[in-house]
Design a protein around this motif. Sequence first.
Motif, PDB file in Angstrom:
ATOM      1  N   GLY A  24       0.890  -1.175   0.161  1.00  0.00           N
ATOM      2  CA  GLY A  24      -0.117  -0.072   0.165  1.00  0.00           C
ATOM      3  C   GLY A  24       0.728   1.346   0.077  1.00  0.00           C
ATOM      4  N   PRO A  25      -0.120   2.457  -0.164  1.00  0.00           N
ATOM      5  CA  PRO A  25      -1.300   2.604  -0.500  1.00  0.00           C
ATOM      6  C   PRO A  25      -1.584   2.099  -1.693  1.00  0.00           C
ATOM      7  CG  PRO A  25      -0.203   4.663   0.457  1.00  0.00           C
ATOM      8  CD  PRO A  25       0.910   3.694  -0.018  1.00  0.00           C
ATOM      9  N   ILE A  26      -2.863   1.713  -1.916  1.00  0.00           N
ATOM     10  CA  ILE A  26      -3.544   1.093  -3.164  1.00  0.00           C
ATOM     11  C   ILE A  26      -4.496   2.166  -3.755  1.00  0.00           C
ATOM     12  CG2 ILE A  26      -4.724  -0.768  -4.140  1.00  0.00           C
ATOM     13  CD1 ILE A  26      -3.852  -2.345  -1.563  1.00  0.00           C
ATOM     14  N   VAL A  27      -4.136   2.428  -5.014  1.00  0.00           N
ATOM     15  CA  VAL A  27      -5.138   3.148  -5.950  1.00  0.00           C
ATOM     16  C   VAL A  27      -5.732   2.115  -6.952  1.00  0.00           C
ATOM     17  CG1 VAL A  27      -5.094   4.996  -7.559  1.00  0.00           C
ATOM     18  CG2 VAL A  27      -3.777   5.248  -5.731  1.00  0.00           C
ATOM     19  N   VAL A  28      -7.134   2.327  -6.868  1.00  0.00           N
ATOM     20  CA  VAL A  28      -8.010   1.515  -7.737  1.00  0.00           C
ATOM     21  C   VAL A  28      -8.789   2.513  -8.833  1.00  0.00           C
ATOM     22  CG1 VAL A  28     -10.238  -0.059  -7.961  1.00  0.00           C
ATOM     23  CG2 VAL A  28      -8.408  -0.457  -5.895  1.00  0.00           C
ATOM     24  N   ALA A  29      -8.555   2.119 -10.075  1.00  0.00           N
ATOM     25  CA  ALA A  29      -9.306   3.283 -10.996  1.00  0.00           C
ATOM     26  C   ALA A  29     -10.130   2.103 -11.777  1.00  0.00           C
ATOM     27  CB  ALA A  29      -8.302   3.420 -12.004  1.00  0.00           C
ATOM     28  N   CYS A  30     -11.584   2.561 -11.843  1.00  0.00           N
ATOM     29  CA  CYS A  30     -12.412   1.699 -12.869  1.00  0.00           C
ATOM     30  C   CYS A  30     -13.439   2.687 -13.431  1.00  0.00           C
ATOM     31  CB  CYS A  30     -12.952   0.370 -11.873  1.00  0.00           C
ATOM     32  SG  CYS A  30     -13.750   1.033 -10.454  1.00  0.00           S
ATOM     33  N   GLN A  43     -13.901  -6.500   0.486  1.00  0.00           N
ATOM     34  CA  GLN A  43     -13.663  -7.496   1.483  1.00  0.00           C
ATOM     35  C   GLN A  43     -12.078  -7.454   2.353  1.00  0.00           C
ATOM     36  OE1 GLN A  43     -12.063 -11.428   0.324  1.00  0.00           O
ATOM     37  NE2 GLN A  43     -13.930 -12.488   0.777  1.00  0.00           N
ATOM     38  N   ALA A  44     -11.485  -6.683   1.380  1.00  0.00           N
ATOM     39  CA  ALA A  44     -10.169  -6.700   1.922  1.00  0.00           C
ATOM     40  C   ALA A  44     -10.026  -5.731   3.144  1.00  0.00           C
ATOM     41  CB  ALA A  44      -9.052  -5.970   1.152  1.00  0.00           C
ATOM     42  N   GLY A  45     -11.002  -4.800   3.307  1.00  0.00           N
ATOM     43  CA  GLY A  45     -10.923  -4.011   4.503  1.00  0.00           C
ATOM     44  C   GLY A  45      -9.939  -3.158   5.037  1.00  0.00           C
ATOM     45  N   ARG A  46      -9.342  -2.723   3.817  1.00  0.00           N
ATOM     46  CA  ARG A  46      -8.072  -1.814   4.089  1.00  0.00           C
ATOM     47  C   ARG A  46      -8.299  -0.323   4.175  1.00  0.00           C
ATOM     48  NH1 ARG A  46      -2.457  -4.369   1.326  1.00  0.00           N
ATOM     49  NH2 ARG A  46      -2.176  -2.156   1.728  1.00  0.00           N
ATOM     50  N   ALA A  47      -7.644   0.346   5.099  1.00  0.00           N
ATOM     51  CA  ALA A  47      -8.012   1.981   5.142  1.00  0.00           C
ATOM     52  C   ALA A  47      -7.060   2.576   4.074  1.00  0.00           C
ATOM     53  CB  ALA A  47      -7.811   2.293   6.367  1.00  0.00           C
ATOM     54  N   ASP A  48      -6.087   1.966   3.568  1.00  0.00           N
ATOM     55  CA  ASP A  48      -5.201   2.744   2.651  1.00  0.00           C
ATOM     56  C   ASP A  48      -5.570   2.449   1.137  1.00  0.00           C
ATOM     57  OD1 ASP A  48      -4.618  -0.123   2.614  1.00  0.00           O
ATOM     58  OD2 ASP A  48      -2.303   0.360   2.537  1.00  0.00           O
ATOM     59  N   VAL A  49      -6.827   2.138   0.817  1.00  0.00           N
ATOM     60  CA  VAL A  49      -7.309   1.960  -0.478  1.00  0.00           C
ATOM     61  C   VAL A  49      -8.174   3.159  -0.848  1.00  0.00           C
ATOM     62  CG1 VAL A  49      -8.506   0.578  -2.014  1.00  0.00           C
ATOM     63  CG2 VAL A  49      -7.411  -0.553  -0.302  1.00  0.00           C
ATOM     64  N   ARG A  50      -7.936   3.621  -2.114  1.00  0.00           N
ATOM     65  CA  ARG A  50      -8.480   5.041  -2.479  1.00  0.00           C
ATOM     66  C   ARG A  50      -8.979   4.535  -3.763  1.00  0.00           C
ATOM     67  NH1 ARG A  50     -10.338   6.836   1.385  1.00  0.00           N
ATOM     68  NH2 ARG A  50     -11.041   8.413   0.279  1.00  0.00           N
ATOM     69  N   VAL A  51     -10.455   4.765  -4.129  1.00  0.00           N
ATOM     70  CA  VAL A  51     -11.131   4.131  -5.366  1.00  0.00           C
ATOM     71  C   VAL A  51     -11.401   5.351  -6.179  1.00  0.00           C
ATOM     72  CG1 VAL A  51     -13.257   2.986  -6.395  1.00  0.00           C
ATOM     73  CG2 VAL A  51     -11.905   2.077  -4.233  1.00  0.00           C
ATOM     74  N   HIS A  52     -10.940   5.409  -7.374  1.00  0.00           N
ATOM     75  CA  HIS A  52     -11.369   6.371  -8.464  1.00  0.00           C
ATOM     76  C   HIS A  52     -12.311   5.801  -9.524  1.00  0.00           C
ATOM     77  CE1 HIS A  52      -8.111   9.394  -6.981  1.00  0.00           C
ATOM     78  NE2 HIS A  52      -7.705   8.273  -6.533  1.00  0.00           N
ATOM     79  N   ALA A  53     -13.624   5.998  -9.348  1.00  0.00           N
ATOM     80  CA  ALA A  53     -14.550   5.636 -10.078  1.00  0.00           C
ATOM     81  C   ALA A  53     -15.165   6.485 -10.980  1.00  0.00           C
ATOM     82  CB  ALA A  53     -15.437   4.841  -9.448  1.00  0.00           C
ATOM     83  N   ALA A  71     -18.003   3.105  -0.433  1.00  0.00           N
ATOM     84  CA  ALA A  71     -18.261   4.681  -0.554  1.00  0.00           C
ATOM     85  C   ALA A  71     -17.397   5.367   0.305  1.00  0.00           C
ATOM     86  CB  ALA A  71     -19.549   5.110   0.107  1.00  0.00           C
ATOM     87  N   SER A  72     -16.855   4.943   1.491  1.00  0.00           N
ATOM     88  CA  SER A  72     -15.630   5.335   2.409  1.00  0.00           C
ATOM     89  C   SER A  72     -14.503   5.483   1.699  1.00  0.00           C
ATOM     90  CB  SER A  72     -15.925   4.565   3.465  1.00  0.00           C
ATOM     91  OG  SER A  72     -15.467   3.437   3.542  1.00  0.00           O
ATOM     92  N   ALA A  73     -14.266   4.664   0.683  1.00  0.00           N
ATOM     93  CA  ALA A  73     -12.882   4.694  -0.174  1.00  0.00           C
ATOM     94  C   ALA A  73     -12.778   5.540  -1.211  1.00  0.00           C
ATOM     95  CB  ALA A  73     -12.578   3.350  -0.387  1.00  0.00           C
ATOM     96  N   LEU A  74     -14.030   6.211  -1.730  1.00  0.00           N
ATOM     97  CA  LEU A  74     -14.109   6.833  -2.956  1.00  0.00           C
ATOM     98  C   LEU A  74     -12.978   8.115  -2.739  1.00  0.00           C
ATOM     99  CD1 LEU A  74     -17.877   6.800  -3.947  1.00  0.00           C
ATOM    100  CD2 LEU A  74     -15.641   5.809  -4.953  1.00  0.00           C
ATOM    101  N   ASP A  75     -12.399   8.535  -3.945  1.00  0.00           N
ATOM    102  CA  ASP A  75     -11.647   9.770  -3.907  1.00  0.00           C
ATOM    103  C   ASP A  75     -11.923  10.413  -5.289  1.00  0.00           C
ATOM    104  OD1 ASP A  75      -9.450  11.514  -4.089  1.00  0.00           O
ATOM    105  OD2 ASP A  75      -8.111  10.231  -3.183  1.00  0.00           O
ATOM    106  N   GLU A  76     -12.348  11.715  -4.973  1.00  0.00           N
ATOM    107  CA  GLU A  76     -12.695  12.592  -6.265  1.00  0.00           C
ATOM    108  C   GLU A  76     -11.435  13.229  -6.663  1.00  0.00           C
ATOM    109  OE1 GLU A  76     -15.884  14.768  -5.424  1.00  0.00           O
ATOM    110  OE2 GLU A  76     -17.161  13.098  -4.961  1.00  0.00           O
ATOM    111  N   GLY A  77     -10.261  13.005  -6.287  1.00  0.00           N
ATOM    112  CA  GLY A  77      -9.246  13.553  -6.816  1.00  0.00           C
ATOM    113  C   GLY A  77      -8.670  13.289  -7.964  1.00  0.00           C
TER     114      GLY A  77
END
Length: 299
Positions: free
Chosen positions: A11-17, A32-42, A55-61
């Motif tokens: 980590g940190p992990i960035v997810v883009a989809c 399922q992983a439940g990690r606090a250091d994952v940011r999702v860009h969707a 929702a808590s992992a979403l990042d609009e940056g």
Amino acid sequence: MPASPIADLPGPIVVACHDAGAANLLLPLVAQAGRADVRVHAAGPAAAIAMARVASALDEGDPAAAIAGAGTCVTGTGWASGLEHEARVAARAHGVRSIALVDHWVNYRERFVRDGVAVLPDEIWVTDAYAEAEARRRVPEVPTRRVPNLYLAEQVAGLPPPETIAQAELLYVAEPARATWGRETPGEFQALAWFLSRLPDLDLPRPLTIRLRPHPSDPPGKYDVFLREDGEPRIVLDRSADLRGALAGARWVAGCESFALVVALEAGRTVYCTLPPWAPSCRLPHERLVHLKHLGPAT
């Protein structure tokens, strides 16, 4: 339930989809992983899925900026946007390990090319044996890993076996063909009409009800010309809230090549591919799929 492979990534992990296919497969793994250091860009269809799942992992940056300080970048491989490709470009530029999940069974190398420039990931994720074999064949220089398909498991969990369903109902899953196959009518209408013409050749009980489930992108009334409350078979719109609900009452399922057919196969349903003989070959490789075009001429 198998552990999420995201749990052990640096980590940190960035997810883009962007597209729904990869989002449906990736985001349950993130949750399922439940990690606090994952940011999702969707973006696009994936945005609503991400809001419901993580929702808590979403990042609009800017995902490129987040990748600069990341340990791992995980992306989908859709066609409808440059978001995922640009994330892999950024990962390569910053020396960040990138992983790409492929949610289909075709065009493996092409998914990583934009404007003639190929940017391959460091690892490819797939969710079944068919895709694993195809990825190893098409992109042999990139390691391939099979990961759990939590979305598929969720969709079929608790569904009744088809032999326990009393009513004679077939679910027809519609999808835009985005082609006319050399004719004047949209392909999805050709496939449905051809399927109805082949019904007498199938060993299905009578009376039969066909529940027609439009694609989420279809406008209201698109298939009204096919509906008939009285007649054989009876054809009505499917009003189920989701695919799982639609499958619960169906003993048979038909459609062109939607992922819904894969879910139906996993749920033990008899599944028919309705692509007519003049259409391109079905891209679903699953052995239990019954291709009507291979059943011989109509009687």
